[in-house]
Write a protein that holds these residues in place. Sequence first.
Motif, PDB file in Angstrom:
ATOM      1  N   PHE A 151      -1.041   0.679   5.360  1.00 38.05           N
ATOM      2  CA  PHE A 151      -1.908   1.815   5.060  1.00 38.05           C
ATOM      3  C   PHE A 151      -2.524   1.714   3.665  1.00 38.05           C
ATOM      4  CE2 PHE A 151       1.197   3.204   8.193  1.00 38.05           C
ATOM      5  CZ  PHE A 151       0.405   3.814   9.145  1.00 38.05           C
ATOM      6  N   THR A 152      -2.696   0.516   3.160  1.00 38.65           N
ATOM      7  CA  THR A 152      -3.227   0.324   1.816  1.00 38.65           C
ATOM      8  C   THR A 152      -4.686  -0.117   1.852  1.00 38.65           C
ATOM      9  OG1 THR A 152      -2.544  -1.995   1.746  1.00 38.65           O
ATOM     10  CG2 THR A 152      -0.947  -0.358   0.967  1.00 38.65           C
ATOM     11  N   ARG A 153      -5.324  -0.042   0.696  1.00 39.62           N
ATOM     12  CA  ARG A 153      -6.708  -0.499   0.557  1.00 39.62           C
ATOM     13  C   ARG A 153      -6.865  -1.927   1.060  1.00 39.62           C
ATOM     14  NH1 ARG A 153      -7.866   0.908  -4.589  1.00 39.62           N
ATOM     15  NH2 ARG A 153      -9.382   2.543  -4.021  1.00 39.62           N
ATOM     16  N   GLU A 154      -5.901  -2.770   0.747  1.00 39.35           N
ATOM     17  CA  GLU A 154      -5.987  -4.168   1.151  1.00 39.35           C
ATOM     18  C   GLU A 154      -5.891  -4.312   2.671  1.00 39.35           C
ATOM     19  OE1 GLU A 154      -4.834  -3.898  -3.069  1.00 39.35           O
ATOM     20  OE2 GLU A 154      -4.057  -2.939  -1.235  1.00 39.35           O
ATOM     21  N   PHE A 155      -5.085  -3.455   3.314  1.00 41.56           N
ATOM     22  CA  PHE A 155      -5.008  -3.517   4.775  1.00 41.56           C
ATOM     23  C   PHE A 155      -6.305  -3.047   5.403  1.00 41.56           C
ATOM     24  CE2 PHE A 155      -4.279  -1.693   8.947  1.00 41.56           C
ATOM     25  CZ  PHE A 155      -3.680  -2.769   9.595  1.00 41.56           C
ATOM     26  N   TRP A 156      -6.901  -1.978   4.877  1.00 40.07           N
ATOM     27  CA  TRP A 156      -8.167  -1.499   5.449  1.00 40.07           C
ATOM     28  C   TRP A 156      -9.249  -2.574   5.356  1.00 40.07           C
ATOM     29  CZ3 TRP A 156      -5.929   1.845   7.950  1.00 40.07           C
ATOM     30  CH2 TRP A 156      -5.143   2.856   7.423  1.00 40.07           C
ATOM     31  N   LYS A 157      -9.278  -3.289   4.252  1.00 39.69           N
ATOM     32  CA  LYS A 157     -10.264  -4.364   4.109  1.00 39.69           C
ATOM     33  C   LYS A 157      -9.991  -5.479   5.114  1.00 39.69           C
ATOM     34  CE  LYS A 157     -11.366  -3.633  -0.779  1.00 39.69           C
ATOM     35  NZ  LYS A 157     -11.309  -4.222  -2.145  1.00 39.69           N
ATOM     36  N   LEU A 158      -8.723  -5.791   5.326  1.00 40.07           N
ATOM     37  CA  LEU A 158      -8.357  -6.794   6.325  1.00 40.07           C
ATOM     38  C   LEU A 158      -8.828  -6.353   7.707  1.00 40.07           C
ATOM     39  CD1 LEU A 158      -6.722  -9.266   7.415  1.00 40.07           C
ATOM     40  CD2 LEU A 158      -4.724  -7.743   7.468  1.00 40.07           C
ATOM     41  N   ALA A 159      -8.547  -5.110   8.059  1.00 42.76           N
ATOM     42  CA  ALA A 159      -8.940  -4.604   9.371  1.00 42.76           C
ATOM     43  C   ALA A 159     -10.449  -4.649   9.543  1.00 42.76           C
ATOM     44  CB  ALA A 159      -8.429  -3.175   9.548  1.00 42.76           C
ATOM     45  N   ARG A 160     -11.185  -4.240   8.514  1.00 45.15           N
ATOM     46  CA  ARG A 160     -12.647  -4.260   8.618  1.00 45.15           C
ATOM     47  C   ARG A 160     -13.157  -5.683   8.834  1.00 45.15           C
ATOM     48  NH1 ARG A 160     -17.616  -4.405   6.238  1.00 45.15           N
ATOM     49  NH2 ARG A 160     -18.939  -2.603   6.630  1.00 45.15           N
ATOM     50  N   ARG A 161     -12.537  -6.627   8.188  1.00 43.22           N
ATOM     51  CA  ARG A 161     -12.973  -8.019   8.318  1.00 43.22           C
ATOM     52  C   ARG A 161     -12.704  -8.559   9.723  1.00 43.22           C
ATOM     53  NH1 ARG A 161      -9.907 -10.046   4.670  1.00 43.22           N
ATOM     54  NH2 ARG A 161      -8.597 -11.495   5.865  1.00 43.22           N
ATOM     55  N   LYS A 162     -11.616  -8.131  10.345  1.00 37.86           N
ATOM     56  CA  LYS A 162     -11.269  -8.647  11.665  1.00 37.86           C
ATOM     57  C   LYS A 162     -12.086  -7.995  12.778  1.00 37.86           C
ATOM     58  CE  LYS A 162      -8.263 -11.356   9.884  1.00 37.86           C
ATOM     59  NZ  LYS A 162      -8.521 -12.818   9.830  1.00 37.86           N
ATOM     60  N   LEU A 163     -12.631  -6.802  12.534  1.00 41.47           N
ATOM     61  CA  LEU A 163     -13.435  -6.107  13.534  1.00 41.47           C
ATOM     62  C   LEU A 163     -14.839  -6.702  13.615  1.00 41.47           C
ATOM     63  CD1 LEU A 163     -12.356  -2.461  12.700  1.00 41.47           C
ATOM     64  CD2 LEU A 163     -11.850  -3.663  14.838  1.00 41.47           C
ATOM     65  N   ASN A 164     -15.427  -6.618  14.807  1.00 38.95           N
ATOM     66  CA  ASN A 164     -16.809  -7.082  14.950  1.00 38.95           C
ATOM     67  C   ASN A 164     -17.777  -6.051  14.391  1.00 38.95           C
ATOM     68  OD1 ASN A 164     -17.153  -5.095  16.960  1.00 38.95           O
ATOM     69  ND2 ASN A 164     -16.650  -6.515  18.604  1.00 38.95           N
ATOM     70  N   GLU A 165     -19.076  -6.278  14.584  1.00 43.27           N
ATOM     71  CA  GLU A 165     -20.094  -5.462  13.915  1.00 43.27           C
ATOM     72  C   GLU A 165     -20.092  -4.000  14.358  1.00 43.27           C
ATOM     73  OE1 GLU A 165     -21.738  -7.233  17.618  1.00 43.27           O
ATOM     74  OE2 GLU A 165     -20.660  -8.011  15.877  1.00 43.27           O
ATOM     75  N   SER A 166     -19.479  -3.694  15.500  1.00 41.24           N
ATOM     76  CA  SER A 166     -19.391  -2.302  15.951  1.00 41.24           C
ATOM     77  C   SER A 166     -17.937  -1.873  16.148  1.00 41.24           C
ATOM     78  CB  SER A 166     -20.170  -2.121  17.262  1.00 41.24           C
ATOM     79  OG  SER A 166     -19.657  -2.966  18.272  1.00 41.24           O
ATOM     80  N   GLY A 167     -17.004  -2.566  15.489  1.00 45.78           N
ATOM     81  CA  GLY A 167     -15.587  -2.343  15.723  1.00 45.78           C
ATOM     82  C   GLY A 167     -15.040  -1.046  15.148  1.00 45.78           C
ATOM     83  N   THR A 168     -13.868  -0.673  15.661  1.00 53.26           N
ATOM     84  CA  THR A 168     -13.248   0.611  15.326  1.00 53.26           C
ATOM     85  C   THR A 168     -11.746   0.432  15.186  1.00 53.26           C
ATOM     86  OG1 THR A 168     -14.947   1.850  16.547  1.00 53.26           O
ATOM     87  CG2 THR A 168     -12.848   2.977  16.157  1.00 53.26           C
ATOM     88  N   ILE A 169     -11.151   1.118  14.210  1.00 45.82           N
ATOM     89  CA  ILE A 169      -9.699   1.195  14.088  1.00 45.82           C
ATOM     90  C   ILE A 169      -9.259   2.626  14.370  1.00 45.82           C
ATOM     91  CG2 ILE A 169      -9.825   1.517  11.559  1.00 45.82           C
ATOM     92  CD1 ILE A 169      -7.087   0.059  11.398  1.00 45.82           C
ATOM     93  N   LEU A 170      -8.217   2.768  15.189  1.00 49.90           N
ATOM     94  CA  LEU A 170      -7.667   4.071  15.566  1.00 49.90           C
ATOM     95  C   LEU A 170      -6.212   4.124  15.156  1.00 49.90           C
ATOM     96  CD1 LEU A 170      -9.323   2.829  18.377  1.00 49.90           C
ATOM     97  CD2 LEU A 170      -9.474   5.304  18.655  1.00 49.90           C
ATOM     98  N   LEU A 171      -5.813   5.205  14.500  1.00 49.44           N
ATOM     99  CA  LEU A 171      -4.462   5.344  13.970  1.00 49.44           C
ATOM    100  C   LEU A 171      -3.768   6.551  14.572  1.00 49.44           C
ATOM    101  CD1 LEU A 171      -6.297   3.991  11.653  1.00 49.44           C
ATOM    102  CD2 LEU A 171      -4.554   4.810  10.100  1.00 49.44           C
ATOM    103  N   ASN A 172      -2.515   6.370  14.939  1.00 54.29           N
ATOM    104  CA  ASN A 172      -1.632   7.484  15.234  1.00 54.29           C
ATOM    105  C   ASN A 172      -0.756   7.697  14.010  1.00 54.29           C
ATOM    106  OD1 ASN A 172       0.064   9.425  16.565  1.00 54.29           O
ATOM    107  ND2 ASN A 172       1.517   7.777  17.003  1.00 54.29           N
ATOM    108  N   VAL A 173      -0.887   8.846  13.357  1.00 52.35           N
ATOM    109  CA  VAL A 173      -0.083   9.147  12.179  1.00 52.35           C
ATOM    110  C   VAL A 173       0.562  10.514  12.358  1.00 52.35           C
ATOM    111  CG1 VAL A 173      -1.491   7.733  10.634  1.00 52.35           C
ATOM    112  CG2 VAL A 173      -2.030  10.147  10.902  1.00 52.35           C
ATOM    113  N   PHE A 174       1.629  10.746  11.605  1.00 52.64           N
ATOM    114  CA  PHE A 174       2.404  11.975  11.722  1.00 52.64           C
ATOM    115  C   PHE A 174       2.576  12.568  10.339  1.00 52.64           C
ATOM    116  CE2 PHE A 174       6.234  14.532  12.468  1.00 52.64           C
ATOM    117  CZ  PHE A 174       5.890  15.154  13.654  1.00 52.64           C
ATOM    118  N   GLY A 175       2.241  13.835  10.201  1.00 57.00           N
ATOM    119  CA  GLY A 175       2.394  14.495   8.906  1.00 57.00           C
ATOM    120  C   GLY A 175       2.068  15.961   9.013  1.00 57.00           C
ATOM    121  N   ARG A 176       2.226  16.676   7.916  1.00 53.95           N
ATOM    122  CA  ARG A 176       1.922  18.096   7.899  1.00 53.95           C
ATOM    123  C   ARG A 176       0.437  18.328   8.173  1.00 53.95           C
ATOM    124  NH1 ARG A 176       4.930  17.568   3.344  1.00 53.95           N
ATOM    125  NH2 ARG A 176       3.107  17.875   2.011  1.00 53.95           N
ATOM    126  N   GLY A 177       0.163  19.451   8.797  1.00 53.31           N
ATOM    127  CA  GLY A 177      -1.225  19.760   9.111  1.00 53.31           C
ATOM    128  C   GLY A 177      -2.082  20.014   7.891  1.00 53.31           C
TER     129      GLY A 177
END
Length: 255
Positions: A151-177
């Motif tokens: 969940f770090t800046r470096e991971f988000w950059k990695l994910a963006r690089r691996k996605l294609n030109e219209s790619g999407t990342i979806l997260l299931n997270v748990f926390g206070r509303g």
Amino acid sequence: MELLRRAEEPGFEVAVYETDELYGEKGRFRVLQFADGDVQGALDLNDPKRIVLEYPRAIVHLMEHNDPGFERAFIVGHGIGTIAGHFAGRDIRTAEISPTIAEWSRTFFGYAGPAAGIGDGRELLEREADGSLDYIVLDAFTEKGTPWHLFTREFWKLARRKLNESGTILLNVFGRGRRDSFVEAVWAGLSETFAHTRGFALPTDDPRDPTNRILVGAKRPIQGKLRRMAGFEPSEPEPGTVLEDVMFGYSDMRR
């Protein structure tokens, strides 16, 4: 509740149970859960093809609605194989930190797809070709807590690089509303990295109560039909402070 199997792995304990009631619903269910009682996956034994839990139903809808013909996805957190199994026949790669859970997805929950990669999800994602993925799904939890390096800046950059030109990342997270520093940090990281973001949450009586959230970062606008979102409603967290690898010593661990 009947215990079918229990196992201990480094840092956590996991078990498979059968029960005739799950979250107030009567029936026959097989569940995977940690020792603290958190359910990580559920199978309806009377209707095995039904997706029982709300968050995978909502994630599947977003994937199908926004790119019905998508070809390749990478899932961090294989679990019982719910999402990967739903998209049988497509190129779905999964990462699972626990070899026991990966095995049980087949022996207890009927998963019949390609074998999950065993190991750290970030390291396995790094091996994928840049620009090769339509979707990344992040659904990684352990009894020890949140795997922060996902969940770090470096991971988000990695994910963006691996996605294609219209790619999407979806997260299931748990926390206070409301006013949850972790959720706000995740939202800040997604918003910094992706041109388009969406947030959804299961409503609670008290906004301070913990709840499931689905957070989305995309290279194009992402839409969803609320009646297909399994009760999730639009809800965007306040932006927080973006997490970085150095905060958790991740770079030092990898040397």
